[in-house]
Design a protein around this motif. Structure first.
Motif, PDB file in Angstrom:
ATOM      1  N   LEU A 200      -6.347   9.615  -3.089  1.00  0.00           N
ATOM      2  CA  LEU A 200      -6.198   8.160  -3.006  1.00  0.00           C
ATOM      3  C   LEU A 200      -4.737   7.776  -3.185  1.00  0.00           C
ATOM      4  CD1 LEU A 200      -9.207   7.038  -5.244  1.00  0.00           C
ATOM      5  CD2 LEU A 200      -9.187   7.454  -2.776  1.00  0.00           C
ATOM      6  N   THR A 201      -4.238   6.914  -2.318  1.00  0.00           N
ATOM      7  CA  THR A 201      -2.855   6.454  -2.412  1.00  0.00           C
ATOM      8  C   THR A 201      -2.806   5.049  -2.996  1.00  0.00           C
ATOM      9  OG1 THR A 201      -2.887   5.528  -0.175  1.00  0.00           O
ATOM     10  CG2 THR A 201      -2.214   7.835  -0.405  1.00  0.00           C
ATOM     11  N   THR A 202      -1.617   4.669  -3.459  1.00  0.00           N
ATOM     12  CA  THR A 202      -1.435   3.325  -4.019  1.00  0.00           C
ATOM     13  C   THR A 202      -0.584   2.427  -3.126  1.00  0.00           C
ATOM     14  OG1 THR A 202       0.494   4.093  -5.263  1.00  0.00           O
ATOM     15  CG2 THR A 202      -1.641   4.134  -6.405  1.00  0.00           C
ATOM     16  N   LYS A 203       0.045   3.011  -2.104  1.00  0.00           N
ATOM     17  CA  LYS A 203       0.874   2.199  -1.206  1.00  0.00           C
ATOM     18  C   LYS A 203       0.585   2.583   0.241  1.00  0.00           C
ATOM     19  CE  LYS A 203       5.577   0.403  -0.673  1.00  0.00           C
ATOM     20  NZ  LYS A 203       7.017   0.569  -1.064  1.00  0.00           N
ATOM     21  N   GLU A 204       1.463   3.371   0.897  1.00  0.00           N
ATOM     22  CA  GLU A 204       1.207   3.770   2.279  1.00  0.00           C
ATOM     23  C   GLU A 204      -0.014   4.674   2.355  1.00  0.00           C
ATOM     24  OE1 GLU A 204       4.237   3.984   0.944  1.00  0.00           O
ATOM     25  OE2 GLU A 204       5.370   2.472   2.075  1.00  0.00           O
TER      26      GLU A 204
END
Length: 562
Positions: A452-456
């Protein structure tokens, strides 16, 4: 001396076996193998060899051990101990039968008949037997009495060599093949994966115990269940929908995001009896009733609920809902509540159940207004607090505890340590990808892992997004066939055994804490946090920094933790 098992667990009633076992260990040569409680099945008959002796260059002996005082009267054996005097089976016949069963079994297992000398014996460590005693089928040589059990090695050898059936000594190579069969070695998968399954089964069991909250509130028609991540709110929402549907009520089970909507649909689809008349995203329900599609945030937050409320004024009674259940209710816009309740049989007093976590308000679009906005003039929501964390191991739960509130209480198993991978925000995507590869190499199944990413977005996620393949994307996730790549904003209400949280920056620092809370709390068994320490502290505060200080530093390319 090799023993199978290495340290047998003798019960209180096996003191005689323990005594004979210890005497054999002390008196037999080091290359002899001893096996305790060998279970043998020959056809439908079941046998047990109390102690099996494998003596290379000599042969084998199956020893039946009997405690207490033994006697024989007219062919009937008796055993006298603290429980009294009672009849027992002929121990010589028992030993003989188990030896024959073992011989048949090992021959089948190895594909080669056992031709080594093999004696059946009886050990009576608390009974004295005259030297000249004998009975049919049992020469005195095959019996070890209380005077002989103290140092039985030579007597066992003598019994094998003089009374053991078979044509030759036991070859060392053949003995090794027997030992492999006796050991029955079962090599489990990686310990992390095995422990994860046990932890998650325990978590599921704890979650199902939350049903008591539904029973305790069954007479309340408007309830707000508020709890932290992993407290079982989604399970409660689904179970409430099941109970109300079984009562013949028209139930709507709603959520905000597509991933959770498909999960809820998967949960209710196997129900053979009554099920909700609608399960899934609020937007899909609106479209199903005939409200035209639109675009833009203002349409979804304002125009769409206005159109639904207008349509609801003329909604047929048989299409109205008796009960509304909303999971992740903090994501619902205030006007959605008004419009949704307008679709019920009783907008002011009808049954409404909201399951929510105010601290996961990652969208931040309506100033914190949530289910309370839906309170009618004569009805209010009864607050029920669900404080126990049941989904995550304690190691994981302690990591996001600073976000979860003062009453947050982890209840899961301890679990494995959280792993921490230090890198820059620019390199976080590549490093997180390396983590996924390393975890699969460790033995974690790829379908246990989500990145899971927080930006791109990760490139895999971005490809689905750019193709407009949202439905396909979420079907892939719920099929559970491969690793998943997503963004924390779309993963609310969902989970996987392993989460690689790729902190590659934040588009809006004001929402960083909520995003980190969601991301950290999605892992059930193993959490890997990838990113820059300064960025993590800026987004999550000093308490998160202190929590992550307890994590294990990990270098995925070296396949080890420090």
């Amino acid at each position: 001396m090799p023993c199978i098992p290495e340290e047998p667990l003798f019960t209180d009633g096996q003191s005689a076996e323990r005594a004979v076992w210890e005497s054999l260990k002390q008196s037999l040569p080091e290359d002899v193998v001893l096996a305790h409680s060998v279970q043998v099945r020959d056809g439908r008959a079941e046998h047990e060899i109390d102690i099996l002796v494998l003596w290379p260059g000599v042969g084998m002996a199956a020893i039946e051990v009997k405690g207490g005082r033994l006697s024989v009267d007219r062919g009937q054996w008796y055993q006298s101990d603290r429980a009294g005097n009672r009849k027992i089976q002929n121990p010589v016949a028992q030993s003989q039968g188990s030896a024959h069963a073992f011989k048949n079994w090992i021959g089948r297992q190895l594909g080669t008949p056992l031709t080594s000398r093999f004696a059946y014996m009886v050990a009576l460590p608390y009974t004295s037997v005259p030297k000249n005693w004998a009975m049919t089928g049992c020469p005195r040589t095959l019996v070890l009495d209380e005077t002989q059990c103290g140092s039985p090695a030579e007597l066992v050898r003598h019994a094998i060599e003089t009374e053991g059936g078979g044509a030759s000594p036991l070859a060392a190579a053949y003995m090794d093949r027997i030992v492999r069969q006796l050991s029955g070695s079962l090599r489990p998968g990686p310990s992390g994966e095995a422990n994860a399954k046990e932890d998650e089964d325990s978590q599921d069991h704890l979650t199902e115990r939350q049903a008591v909250l539904l029973q305790a509130t069954r007479s309340l028609t408007r309830v707000r269940f508020t709890g932290g991540a992993g407290s079982g709110k989604t399970w409660l929402a689904v179970e409430k929908a099941r109970l109300l549907s079984k009562q013949g009520k028209r139930v709507g089970l709603f959520c905000y995001n597509k991933g959770l909507g498909q999960y809820l649909q998967d949960r209710v689809s196997p129900w053979r009896q009554a099920k909700p008349v609608f399960t899934g995203e609020f937007h899909e329900y609106v479209r199903k009733l005939g409200v035209p599609d639109g675009a833009g945030q203002d349409y979804f937050d304002v125009e769409m609920p206005r159109l639904l409320k207008e349509l609801a004024a003329d909604l047929d009674p048989d299409k109205r809902l008796d009960a509304v259940i909303v999971d992740e209710a903090q994501d619902f816009a205030p006007l959605w509540w008004e419009a949704l309740l307008a679709c019920t049989t009783d907008p002011h007093n009808g049954e409404v159940y909201a399951f929510m976590d105010d601290r996961q308000d990652v969208y931040k679009r309506w100033g914190g207004a949530t289910a309370d906005y839906a309170n009618g003039p004569t009805a209010s929501f009864a607050p029920i607090h669900v404080d126990e964390n049941l989904r995550n191991t304690r190691k994981i739960a302690e990591t996001f505890k600073p976000f979860a509130g003062a009453h947050f209480t982890p209840r899961g198993n301890t679990g494995v340590p959280v792993r921490r991978v230090q890198c820059t925000s620019d390199s976080a995507l590549d490093v997180a990808g390396d983590c996924v590869d390393a975890l699969i190499a460790e033995g974690w199944a790829n379908n246990q892992i989500a990145l899971l990413t927080t930006k791109e977005r990760h490139p895999v996620h971005l490809d689905y997004f750019e193709r407009g393949a949202t439905d396909e994307y979420w079907r892939e996730f719920h099929s559970g066939e491969s690793e998943f790549y997503g963004h924390v904003l779309g993963f609310k209400g969902l989970e996987r055994s392993v989460i690689v949280l790729c902190v590659n920056g934040f588009k809006d620092l004001d929402r960083a804490a909520e995003q980190l809370y969601v991301g950290l709390s999605r892992a059930r068994s193993l959490l890997v946090v990838v990113g820059d320490s300064e960025v993590l502290e800026e987004g999550g505060g000093r308490e998160l920094k202190h929590s992550l200080a307890r994590a294990q530093a990990w270098h995925p390319n070296s396949m080890r933790t420090l």
